[in-house]
Structure formats: structure tokens, C-alpha cells
Design a protein around this motif. Structure first.
Motif, PDB file in Angstrom:
ATOM      1  N   HIS A 299      93.094  67.609  11.401  1.00  0.00           N
ATOM      2  CA  HIS A 299      94.818  68.087  12.048  1.00  0.00           C
ATOM      3  C   HIS A 299      95.659  66.227  12.297  1.00  0.00           C
ATOM      4  O   HIS A 299      96.454  66.609  12.950  1.00  0.00           O
ATOM      5  CB  HIS A 299      95.098  69.030  12.974  1.00  0.00           C
ATOM      6  CG  HIS A 299      93.527  70.463  12.546  1.00  0.00           C
ATOM      7  ND1 HIS A 299      94.127  71.022  10.932  1.00  0.00           N
ATOM      8  CD2 HIS A 299      93.110  70.376  13.063  1.00  0.00           C
ATOM      9  CE1 HIS A 299      93.392  71.742  10.945  1.00  0.00           C
ATOM     10  NE2 HIS A 299      92.706  71.631  11.609  1.00  0.00           N
ATOM     11  N   ARG A 302      96.528  64.303  10.191  1.00  0.00           N
ATOM     12  CA  ARG A 302      98.073  64.318   8.877  1.00  0.00           C
ATOM     13  C   ARG A 302      98.722  64.453   9.867  1.00  0.00           C
ATOM     14  O   ARG A 302      99.738  63.876   9.751  1.00  0.00           O
ATOM     15  CB  ARG A 302      97.797  65.884   8.303  1.00  0.00           C
ATOM     16  CG  ARG A 302      96.610  66.027   7.948  1.00  0.00           C
ATOM     17  CD  ARG A 302      96.236  67.251   6.815  1.00  0.00           C
ATOM     18  NE  ARG A 302      95.618  67.751   6.124  1.00  0.00           N
ATOM     19  CZ  ARG A 302      93.820  68.109   6.598  1.00  0.00           C
ATOM     20  NH1 ARG A 302      94.101  68.958   7.989  1.00  0.00           N
ATOM     21  NH2 ARG A 302      93.222  68.688   5.626  1.00  0.00           N
ATOM     22  N   SER A 391     100.366  73.200  18.175  1.00  0.00           N
ATOM     23  CA  SER A 391     101.162  72.600  17.129  1.00  0.00           C
ATOM     24  C   SER A 391      99.380  72.396  16.039  1.00  0.00           C
ATOM     25  O   SER A 391      98.840  73.085  15.421  1.00  0.00           O
ATOM     26  CB  SER A 391     101.684  71.548  16.461  1.00  0.00           C
ATOM     27  OG  SER A 391     102.830  72.245  17.587  1.00  0.00           O
ATOM     28  N   LEU A 392      98.810  71.295  16.896  1.00  0.00           N
ATOM     29  CA  LEU A 392      97.952  71.126  16.273  1.00  0.00           C
ATOM     30  C   LEU A 392      96.441  71.606  16.291  1.00  0.00           C
ATOM     31  O   LEU A 392      95.642  72.074  15.508  1.00  0.00           O
ATOM     32  CB  LEU A 392      97.049  69.598  17.083  1.00  0.00           C
ATOM     33  CG  LEU A 392      98.162  68.113  17.078  1.00  0.00           C
ATOM     34  CD1 LEU A 392      97.368  66.868  17.634  1.00  0.00           C
ATOM     35  CD2 LEU A 392      98.195  68.024  15.308  1.00  0.00           C
ATOM     36  N   ARG A 394      97.132  74.586  17.031  1.00  0.00           N
ATOM     37  CA  ARG A 394      97.034  76.168  16.269  1.00  0.00           C
ATOM     38  C   ARG A 394      96.677  76.055  14.722  1.00  0.00           C
ATOM     39  O   ARG A 394      96.224  77.120  14.295  1.00  0.00           O
ATOM     40  CB  ARG A 394      98.690  76.227  15.945  1.00  0.00           C
ATOM     41  CG  ARG A 394      99.285  77.313  14.870  1.00  0.00           C
ATOM     42  CD  ARG A 394      99.682  78.847  15.581  1.00  0.00           C
ATOM     43  NE  ARG A 394     100.151  79.757  14.937  1.00  0.00           N
ATOM     44  CZ  ARG A 394      99.035  80.649  14.109  1.00  0.00           C
ATOM     45  NH1 ARG A 394      98.043  79.469  13.518  1.00  0.00           N
ATOM     46  NH2 ARG A 394      99.589  81.214  12.904  1.00  0.00           N
ATOM     47  N   ALA A 395      97.221  74.722  13.446  1.00  0.00           N
ATOM     48  CA  ALA A 395      96.887  74.264  12.752  1.00  0.00           C
ATOM     49  C   ALA A 395      94.801  74.248  12.779  1.00  0.00           C
ATOM     50  O   ALA A 395      94.144  74.697  11.456  1.00  0.00           O
ATOM     51  CB  ALA A 395      96.904  72.934  12.337  1.00  0.00           C
ATOM     52  N   ARG A 400      92.232  75.568   6.519  1.00  0.00           N
ATOM     53  CA  ARG A 400      93.075  74.919   5.929  1.00  0.00           C
ATOM     54  C   ARG A 400      92.575  74.942   4.691  1.00  0.00           C
ATOM     55  O   ARG A 400      91.058  74.635   3.815  1.00  0.00           O
ATOM     56  CB  ARG A 400      93.183  73.785   6.650  1.00  0.00           C
ATOM     57  CG  ARG A 400      94.548  73.208   5.062  1.00  0.00           C
ATOM     58  CD  ARG A 400      94.108  71.479   5.958  1.00  0.00           C
ATOM     59  NE  ARG A 400      95.364  70.871   5.357  1.00  0.00           N
ATOM     60  CZ  ARG A 400      96.479  70.685   5.760  1.00  0.00           C
ATOM     61  NH1 ARG A 400      97.385  70.842   6.154  1.00  0.00           N
ATOM     62  NH2 ARG A 400      96.975  70.118   4.364  1.00  0.00           N
TER      63      ARG A 400
END
Ligand SMILES: [Fe+2]
Length: 400
Positions: A299, A302, A391-392, A394-395, A400
Motif C-alpha cells: 500500500h 502504491r 487511508s493506508l 484502510r487499504a 486486494r
């Protein structure tokens, strides 16, 4: 070089940009006494700092025999625990005080070597471990430290920092000083060949994280870049081999080299957001450090790859191991690198989702706030704050 065993076939000095002498080779531990004598000619007494598991498996007896064969008076402190905290440091400091050694030998995983490093600060300068939190904090003269890693991961054998948890808060304190750098590192793959699969995988993924994070930090240098690249190539090539054949000494040796290169890269660069995320996951969810790093890393890659200059570096790593071709655009190549970190986790049988560790949406703010406070966050190539970390995390909650 003194001592016949030091001329054993396959034994070599690794020429790294470090003040640490690095000796590598199968059965190098059997020359440990001669190596210590080379390091400190007048040394008479050695304190071996280790853990009970390594005593049980027989590795400690082997090291002690090698030290005694060189005429050294050997004492042992074998109570260091995983993820050592300030109480481990205090216990090790007490052992140093009681035995008054000329040389300290940290014999074990990163935890053990760091506990010996931490105790060296407190023994030499007095006070508490907290007094040495930060950079250039040593007081007095530290004892010469020899590091003999029995895992291939942290690379602390090539670092001037010890990571010690504050017992009351679980906060990881990075305590560093040039004096704390081990004077000698002895890398012997016969000591890592018996490691269980999960520890082998987690420690190698930690090295992978060191390679990939040091490659792109704001503090990266011309010295760190080739170290990061070589550490990455070695883990990428040899982790699958070791997982397929745990007794493969050549591949075990390659992972030990990679760990040392990664540690040296950290000294010349820094770490980034994946390590900042890993610390609260280890402290509050007991996820092993390397697993936590690997879980966060795709994550972070990216996210960082949105910066074109960083994407180019990631793409270079990906192309070096044929994850992408010369014609692949950098951002896509960087995403292939992120995917490969995930597939290495899968290969090792390690989950890539935080929900497996009872992390829920409601936990993310606290984790993100803590990650943003970590020292390494400031060296990430893109700015990261608590919102970014949320956010990271959460990912990483779901597959994925
Ligand atoms: Fe790490």
C-alpha cells in the motif's frame, strides 16, 4: 588473520561501506574466539548475550566452545525476550555489571543484539534507556560489541541504533550512536538453517522492507542505493528457494548477506511509512515486525509511486528482477513491485489483511495517529500524516 579456522574454505570478508568488520561463511561461528581476539587483543572476559531458545538448540554451546578454545573467560546472560523492552535492557546491564567483560557478544536475533546494544549504552553512561532515545546520545566509552545474528532480517549487526520498547507504553525507542555500532559481525548460515518457516519468512520480509524503503527515502544517498538494490535482488531470488528447501545453506547465506546489506542501507538512508505503520501493529496486535512491514508495504509503494521520481526507483527494482520490462511505464512497474511483495507474503503463507488480526474500521484512527508519530514517517519520500496513514491502513483491512 589469526587462527587456522579463519582460513576455512568459503570464509570471506564482506567489503561494505561500514566500520563494522563483516565476516561471512559456513561454520564461521567456530572461529568466533579467534575473531574476538583479533578485535580486542587484550580481551580476557566475554559476556555472551543470548536467549533461552538458542541455548536449548545448542547454538550457544557451540559459540561458547569457540570462545573458550581461544582462551577467553566466557559468561552468559540468556534471558533476552522477543521485542525487548527496558526491563530486558536493565537485566542485561546488571549482567554486564556483575561480570565486568572486556567484550560483549550479542548472539541471536535482532531482539537479542538490540538488547545487548541498549545495555551497552546504559552500562557505560548510567541512567535509563530513555536517556539515550535519539541520535548521538552515548556517554562514556561503550564496550566493543560483536554481533552474531541467528536470523536473517533486521540487519542490526550493521547498525548504530538499538530498537527498545519502553516497558510502560510499548513505544519503540530508536537509540543510536556511532559507538554503538558492532565492531564485528559474524554471519554464519549454519546458525539460521534451523529457523522455523514463519520466522524465516517474517525476517526475510523485514529485509525486503528495508531494501525497498531505503531505496526511496528522502535520506537516500549514492552509497545506500546499491546496497538497497542488492539486498532486494537477494531476497527476491532466495526467499522462495529457502521456503521450498529450508536446508539450502547457500540460499540461507544469501538471505544473511541481504539482511546485512539492508542494515547497512538503513545506516546510509532511512526507513519510511511501512515501518511507521508496522510499529503500532506490532505493539498492539502482536503482529511480528517483518509480517507487519510486509502487510503495509504494498500500500505504501502504491501511494509513493504517485511521485514520478519515486516510481522510477521502484520501477528500477522491478525491472532488475524481471517483474517489468523496459517498455513498462514506471507507475505500472512500481505496481508490479507492490503486487510481488504481496505474492511473497502469500508464498510464505502469511495473511495480507488486517481483519485477520481483529483490526476493525474503528481502530484505524488510533493506529494512524500512532504511525504518524513514528520517527521513520518523516523520511518517507511523500509527506504522510495521520489522514494518509488512515487511508493506508484502510487499504490493508481487506484483500486486494
Ligand atoms: Fe524492519
Amino acid at each position: 588473520m589469526a587462527g587456522g579456522r579463519l582460513n576455512a574454505p568459503g570464509m570471506e570478508e564482506l567489503p561494505l561501506p561500514s566500520r563494522t568488520r563483516v565476516v561471512f561463511g559456513e561454520n564461521t561461528v567456530d572461529g568466533l574466539g579467534d575473531l574476538v581476539r583479533d578485535l580486542a587483543a587484550g580481551a580476557g572476559r566475554v559476556l555472551l548475550v543470548t536467549d533461552p531458545g538458542l541455548v536449548a538448540i545448542g547454538h550457544v554451546a557451540r559459540a561458547e566452545a569457540a570462545l573458550r578454545a581461544a582462551g577467553l573467560d566466557v559468561h552468559r546472560h540468556d534471558a533476552v525476550r522477543q521485542n525487548p523492552d527496558t526491563t530486558d535492557v536493565d537485566a542485561c546491564r546488571d549482567a554486564i555489571t556483575a561480570t565486568n567483560p572486556d567484550v560483549l557478544v550479542g548472539f541471536g536475533g535482532g531482539s537479542t543484539i538490540d538488547a545487548a546494544k541498549g545495555a551497552n549504552f546504559v552500562f557505560a553512561g548510567g541512567g535509563r534507556m530513555e536517556d539515550y532515545w535519539g541520535k548521538n546520545k552515548a556517554k562514556g566509552t561503550l564496550l566493543p560489541l560483536v554481533a552474531v545474528p541467528t536470523t536473517a532480517g533486521t540487519g542490526t549487526e550493521l547498525q548504530s541504533f538499538a530498537l527498545i520498547q519502553q516497558a510502560s507504553t510499548h513505544q519503540k525507542m530508536a537509540c543510536g550512536d556511532p559507538q554503538a555500532l558492532p565492531r564485528l559481525a559474524v554471519l554464519d548460515p549454519t546458525l539460521t538453517v534451523t529457523l522455523p518457516r514463519d520466522i524465516t519468512a517474517c525476517t526475510a520480509l523485514d529485509t525486503l522492507g528495508h531494501a525497498i524503503e531505503t531505496a526511496v527515502t528522502r535520506a537516500r544517498t549514492d552509497t545506500s542505493a546499491p546496497l538497497s538494490g542488492e539486498a532486494f535482488r537477494l531476497v527476491h531470488a532466495h526467499l522462495p528457494e529457502v521456503l521450498a528447501d529450508p536446508g539450502d545453506l547457500a540460499s540461507r547465506g544469501a538471505l544473511l548477506r541481504a539482511a546485512a546489506l539492508g542494515g547497512c542501507a538503513i545506516e546510509h538512508s532511512m526507513l519510511g511509512a511501512a515501518h511507521a505503520m508496522a510499529n503500532p501493529l506490532t505493539a498492539h496486535r502482536r503482529i511480528p515486525h517483518g509480517h507487519a512491514v510486509a502487510l503495509a508495504l504494498p500500500h505504501v509503494i502504491r501511494f509513493n509511486a504517485e511521485d514520478p521520481a519515486v516510481a522510477t526507483i521502484y520501477a528500477g527494482l522491478a525491472r532488475d528482477v524481471d517483474l517489468a520490462s523496459a517498455s513498462t511505464i514506471d507507475r505500472d512497474a512500481a505496481h508490479s513491485l507492490a503486487d510481488r511483495v504481496g505474492s511473497l507474503c502469500d508464498l510464505a503463507g502469511l495473511t495480507r489483511v488486517l481483519t485477520a488480526f481483529d483490526v476493525e474500521e474503528a481502530d484505524l484512527d488510533a493506529l494512524a495517529t500512532e504511525a504518524a508519530r513514528q520517527w521513520t514517517a518523516q523520511f518517507n519520500p511523500r509527506d504522510v500524516d495521520a489522514g494518509t496513514f488512515r487511508s493506508l491502513f484502510r487499504a490493508a483491512l481487506t484483500p486486494r
